[in-house]
Design a protein around this motif. Sequence first.
Motif, PDB file in Angstrom:
ATOM      1  N   THR A 265       0.800  -1.222   0.000  1.00  0.00           N
ATOM      2  CA  THR A 265       0.000   0.000   0.000  1.00  0.00           C
ATOM      3  C   THR A 265       0.836   1.277   0.000  1.00  0.00           C
ATOM      4  O   THR A 265       0.318   2.355   0.145  1.00  0.00           O
ATOM      5  CB  THR A 265      -0.942   0.047   1.209  1.00  0.00           C
ATOM      6  N   VAL A 266       2.137   1.136  -0.146  1.00  0.00           N
ATOM      7  CA  VAL A 266       2.966   2.351  -0.170  1.00  0.00           C
ATOM      8  C   VAL A 266       2.654   3.103  -1.464  1.00  0.00           C
ATOM      9  O   VAL A 266       2.999   2.682  -2.551  1.00  0.00           O
ATOM     10  CB  VAL A 266       4.475   2.011  -0.105  1.00  0.00           C
ATOM     11  N   SER A 267       1.958   4.196  -1.293  1.00  0.00           N
ATOM     12  CA  SER A 267       1.503   4.892  -2.507  1.00  0.00           C
ATOM     13  C   SER A 267       2.612   5.810  -3.025  1.00  0.00           C
ATOM     14  O   SER A 267       3.295   6.467  -2.248  1.00  0.00           O
ATOM     15  CB  SER A 267       0.236   5.690  -2.220  1.00  0.00           C
ATOM     16  N   GLY A 268       2.738   5.847  -4.316  1.00  0.00           N
ATOM     17  CA  GLY A 268       3.803   6.630  -4.960  1.00  0.00           C
ATOM     18  C   GLY A 268       3.396   8.078  -5.151  1.00  0.00           C
ATOM     19  O   GLY A 268       2.429   8.385  -5.845  1.00  0.00           O
ATOM     20  N   TRP A 269       4.118   8.917  -4.531  1.00  0.00           N
ATOM     21  CA  TRP A 269       3.826  10.359  -4.648  1.00  0.00           C
ATOM     22  C   TRP A 269       4.035  10.820  -6.095  1.00  0.00           C
ATOM     23  O   TRP A 269       3.227  11.527  -6.666  1.00  0.00           O
ATOM     24  CB  TRP A 269       4.756  11.121  -3.698  1.00  0.00           C
ATOM     25  N   THR A 270       5.132  10.337  -6.712  1.00  0.00           N
ATOM     26  CA  THR A 270       5.486  10.752  -8.071  1.00  0.00           C
ATOM     27  C   THR A 270       4.380  10.396  -9.064  1.00  0.00           C
ATOM     28  O   THR A 270       3.972  11.222  -9.885  1.00  0.00           O
ATOM     29  CB  THR A 270       6.792  10.057  -8.521  1.00  0.00           C
ATOM     30  N   SER A 271       3.915   9.152  -8.973  1.00  0.00           N
ATOM     31  CA  SER A 271       2.910   8.737  -9.953  1.00  0.00           C
ATOM     32  C   SER A 271       1.617   9.527  -9.764  1.00  0.00           C
ATOM     33  O   SER A 271       0.920   9.851 -10.735  1.00  0.00           O
ATOM     34  CB  SER A 271       2.642   7.239  -9.842  1.00  0.00           C
ATOM     35  N   MET A 272       1.326   9.888  -8.529  1.00  0.00           N
ATOM     36  CA  MET A 272       0.107  10.662  -8.276  1.00  0.00           C
ATOM     37  C   MET A 272       0.199  12.047  -8.928  1.00  0.00           C
ATOM     38  O   MET A 272      -0.708  12.495  -9.624  1.00  0.00           O
ATOM     39  CB  MET A 272      -0.099  10.822  -6.768  1.00  0.00           C
ATOM     40  N   ILE A 273       1.342  12.660  -8.687  1.00  0.00           N
ATOM     41  CA  ILE A 273       1.558  13.971  -9.288  1.00  0.00           C
ATOM     42  C   ILE A 273       1.495  13.864 -10.815  1.00  0.00           C
ATOM     43  O   ILE A 273       0.907  14.698 -11.497  1.00  0.00           O
ATOM     44  CB  ILE A 273       2.935  14.542  -8.855  1.00  0.00           C
ATOM     45  N   ALA A 274       2.104  12.782 -11.329  1.00  0.00           N
ATOM     46  CA  ALA A 274       2.136  12.605 -12.781  1.00  0.00           C
ATOM     47  C   ALA A 274       0.714  12.538 -13.345  1.00  0.00           C
ATOM     48  O   ALA A 274       0.383  13.223 -14.319  1.00  0.00           O
ATOM     49  CB  ALA A 274       2.912  11.338 -13.122  1.00  0.00           C
ATOM     50  N   VAL A 275      -0.097  11.740 -12.692  1.00  0.00           N
ATOM     51  CA  VAL A 275      -1.484  11.593 -13.166  1.00  0.00           C
ATOM     52  C   VAL A 275      -2.238  12.919 -13.059  1.00  0.00           C
ATOM     53  O   VAL A 275      -2.954  13.340 -13.964  1.00  0.00           O
ATOM     54  CB  VAL A 275      -2.203  10.479 -12.370  1.00  0.00           C
ATOM     55  N   MET A 276      -2.019  13.583 -11.920  1.00  0.00           N
ATOM     56  CA  MET A 276      -2.730  14.857 -11.724  1.00  0.00           C
ATOM     57  C   MET A 276      -2.369  15.884 -12.794  1.00  0.00           C
ATOM     58  O   MET A 276      -3.229  16.551 -13.361  1.00  0.00           O
ATOM     59  CB  MET A 276      -2.394  15.437 -10.339  1.00  0.00           C
ATOM     60  N   THR A 277      -1.075  15.969 -13.051  1.00  0.00           N
ATOM     61  CA  THR A 277      -0.664  16.975 -14.043  1.00  0.00           C
ATOM     62  C   THR A 277      -1.157  16.599 -15.432  1.00  0.00           C
ATOM     63  O   THR A 277      -1.569  17.454 -16.209  1.00  0.00           O
ATOM     64  CB  THR A 277       0.865  17.134 -14.069  1.00  0.00           C
ATOM     65  N   LEU A 278      -1.103  15.304 -15.700  1.00  0.00           N
ATOM     66  CA  LEU A 278      -1.579  14.857 -17.015  1.00  0.00           C
ATOM     67  C   LEU A 278      -3.040  15.249 -17.212  1.00  0.00           C
ATOM     68  O   LEU A 278      -3.421  15.879 -18.201  1.00  0.00           O
ATOM     69  CB  LEU A 278      -1.408  13.344 -17.132  1.00  0.00           C
ATOM     70  N   ILE A 279      -3.853  14.899 -16.227  1.00  0.00           N
ATOM     71  CA  ILE A 279      -5.278  15.202 -16.338  1.00  0.00           C
ATOM     72  C   ILE A 279      -5.499  16.708 -16.360  1.00  0.00           C
ATOM     73  O   ILE A 279      -6.276  17.229 -17.165  1.00  0.00           O
ATOM     74  CB  ILE A 279      -6.062  14.535 -15.186  1.00  0.00           C
ATOM     75  N   GLY A 280      -4.760  17.395 -15.485  1.00  0.00           N
ATOM     76  CA  GLY A 280      -4.885  18.850 -15.467  1.00  0.00           C
ATOM     77  C   GLY A 280      -4.560  19.449 -16.823  1.00  0.00           C
ATOM     78  O   GLY A 280      -5.257  20.325 -17.319  1.00  0.00           O
ATOM     79  N   GLY A 281      -3.505  18.933 -17.432  1.00  0.00           N
ATOM     80  CA  GLY A 281      -3.073  19.441 -18.738  1.00  0.00           C
ATOM     81  C   GLY A 281      -4.120  19.224 -19.801  1.00  0.00           C
ATOM     82  O   GLY A 281      -4.463  20.132 -20.565  1.00  0.00           O
ATOM     83  N   ILE A 282      -4.649  18.023 -19.824  1.00  0.00           N
ATOM     84  CA  ILE A 282      -5.649  17.715 -20.846  1.00  0.00           C
ATOM     85  C   ILE A 282      -6.896  18.569 -20.654  1.00  0.00           C
ATOM     86  O   ILE A 282      -7.461  19.099 -21.606  1.00  0.00           O
ATOM     87  CB  ILE A 282      -5.991  16.212 -20.826  1.00  0.00           C
ATOM     88  N   GLN A 283      -7.270  18.727 -19.369  1.00  0.00           N
ATOM     89  CA  GLN A 283      -8.472  19.537 -19.107  1.00  0.00           C
ATOM     90  C   GLN A 283      -8.281  20.973 -19.585  1.00  0.00           C
ATOM     91  O   GLN A 283      -9.170  21.560 -20.199  1.00  0.00           O
ATOM     92  CB  GLN A 283      -8.779  19.527 -17.615  1.00  0.00           C
ATOM     93  N   LEU A 284      -7.107  21.479 -19.311  1.00  0.00           N
ATOM     94  CA  LEU A 284      -6.841  22.855 -19.738  1.00  0.00           C
ATOM     95  C   LEU A 284      -6.897  22.979 -21.254  1.00  0.00           C
ATOM     96  O   LEU A 284      -7.475  23.910 -21.796  1.00  0.00           O
ATOM     97  CB  LEU A 284      -5.459  23.290 -19.249  1.00  0.00           C
ATOM     98  N   PHE A 285      -6.276  22.014 -21.910  1.00  0.00           N
ATOM     99  CA  PHE A 285      -6.268  22.010 -23.373  1.00  0.00           C
ATOM    100  C   PHE A 285      -7.701  22.004 -23.909  1.00  0.00           C
ATOM    101  O   PHE A 285      -8.066  22.772 -24.802  1.00  0.00           O
ATOM    102  CB  PHE A 285      -5.499  20.774 -23.853  1.00  0.00           C
ATOM    103  N   CYS A 286      -8.523  21.151 -23.317  1.00  0.00           N
ATOM    104  CA  CYS A 286      -9.914  21.057 -23.764  1.00  0.00           C
ATOM    105  C   CYS A 286     -10.665  22.359 -23.499  1.00  0.00           C
ATOM    106  O   CYS A 286     -11.439  22.824 -24.329  1.00  0.00           O
ATOM    107  CB  CYS A 286     -10.617  19.909 -23.063  1.00  0.00           C
ATOM    108  N   LEU A 287     -10.414  22.920 -22.336  1.00  0.00           N
ATOM    109  CA  LEU A 287     -11.069  24.188 -22.017  1.00  0.00           C
ATOM    110  C   LEU A 287     -10.702  25.246 -23.046  1.00  0.00           C
ATOM    111  O   LEU A 287     -11.526  26.072 -23.450  1.00  0.00           O
ATOM    112  CB  LEU A 287     -10.647  24.671 -20.626  1.00  0.00           C
ATOM    113  N   GLY A 288      -9.445  25.203 -23.468  1.00  0.00           N
ATOM    114  CA  GLY A 288      -8.975  26.161 -24.474  1.00  0.00           C
ATOM    115  C   GLY A 288      -9.780  26.056 -25.752  1.00  0.00           C
ATOM    116  O   GLY A 288     -10.219  27.066 -26.313  1.00  0.00           O
ATOM    117  N   ILE A 289      -9.973  24.850 -26.204  1.00  0.00           N
ATOM    118  CA  ILE A 289     -10.723  24.665 -27.456  1.00  0.00           C
ATOM    119  C   ILE A 289     -12.176  25.096 -27.271  1.00  0.00           C
ATOM    120  O   ILE A 289     -12.748  25.776 -28.119  1.00  0.00           O
ATOM    121  CB  ILE A 289     -10.639  23.204 -27.933  1.00  0.00           C
ATOM    122  N   ILE A 290     -12.750  24.709 -26.144  1.00  0.00           N
ATOM    123  CA  ILE A 290     -14.140  25.121 -25.880  1.00  0.00           C
ATOM    124  C   ILE A 290     -14.214  26.650 -25.861  1.00  0.00           C
ATOM    125  O   ILE A 290     -15.139  27.248 -26.403  1.00  0.00           O
ATOM    126  CB  ILE A 290     -14.645  24.519 -24.553  1.00  0.00           C
ATOM    127  N   GLY A 291     -13.196  27.240 -25.283  1.00  0.00           N
ATOM    128  CA  GLY A 291     -13.135  28.702 -25.252  1.00  0.00           C
ATOM    129  C   GLY A 291     -13.155  29.311 -26.643  1.00  0.00           C
ATOM    130  O   GLY A 291     -13.799  30.337 -26.879  1.00  0.00           O
TER     131      GLY A 291
END
Length: 318
Positions: A265-291
């Motif tokens: 159960t030792v959760s990886g801080w790095t992988s969490m950040i990686a996923v968060m930034t990835l999703i954050g990035g994609i969301q921003l990109f999508c928001l841009g197009i919607i904009g």
Amino acid sequence: MDKSLYIVIPCYNEQEVLPITAPMFLDKINSLIEQGLCNEKSRVLFVNDGSKDDTWNIIQQLAEKHEKIVGLTLTRNRGHQNALLAGLMWAKDRCDVTISIDCDGQDDINAMDEMMKNYHEGCHVVYGVRSKRDTDTFFKRVTAEGFYKFMHIMGAETVFNHADYRLMSKEALEGLAQFKEVNLFLRGQVPMVGYKSTAVYYERNERIAGESHYPFSKMLNLALNGITSLSVKPLRYITGIGLVMAVVSFVIFAYAIFTKLFGNTVSGWTSMIAVMTLIGGIQLFCLGIIGEYIGKIYSETKARPRFIIEKTTEDDKE
Ligand code: UDP
Ligand code: MG
């Protein structure tokens, strides 16, 4: 065969090239008249798109000297597409058929003969299509061809290697006039008008004089405008990306539960950040197009006039 033709030519800061190409257009219209492809009421129409140089003066002088040349000027620079539309809409009420072309002599004016023949055979729209791109630089060629392919993938239907050199009948123009949008991309809108159409192939030359007004940045702008004005495909792609992301996050979620229940159960801080930034990035990109689309809705609802004609060479004669 008694049809009047207007050759519509937008001009922006073209004082170097206009004195060279104007006589060529004049010769062309006279030769078309001689061949019986159009009648004596045919004209060469120059649209001055708010030039800062001597262009409008040159047009006025030409119109004074030659009965077959007319001109109109816009109150300010509105860009190639708006200037062209201004010319076409003005011509529509005065003639039976128009051919639009740039004023720099790049497009072969001899293709007009075939365009007119096709018109007399019943075509309402005739696209001028470049048969090859030898005269372009490698960079221009690659970016321009990439432009058409990218547009196609994004759902903006255009005729490959066709710019704004085309014949349109009065009827087709009446159809185009019903498109009330402010963000213009004529080469995408004209196919939507419909009517019987065909293409004429020609070789494009280098600019006779002066400089191009379409550097890479403006071309990119035109492509973006074309895509967001014509198609909602990017929005569909967003839905697709969203779907994929949903599946991926579900798998990650299942994996997290699995590891929680069965051991490590030792959760990886790095992988969490990686996923968060990835999703954050994609969301921003999508928001841009919607904009982008929201921006379009904004300007369309404002419905500003697309052009205002200040004066024409015909005003004084009426
Ligand atoms: N043009 C215009 N308004 C502008 C920019 C260009 O009316 O703001 C006209 C220009 O005078 C020419 C045509 O549009 O007749 C095409 O421009 P250009 O030849 O510079 O583009 P390119 O052929 O390099 O793509
Ligand atoms: Mg040009």
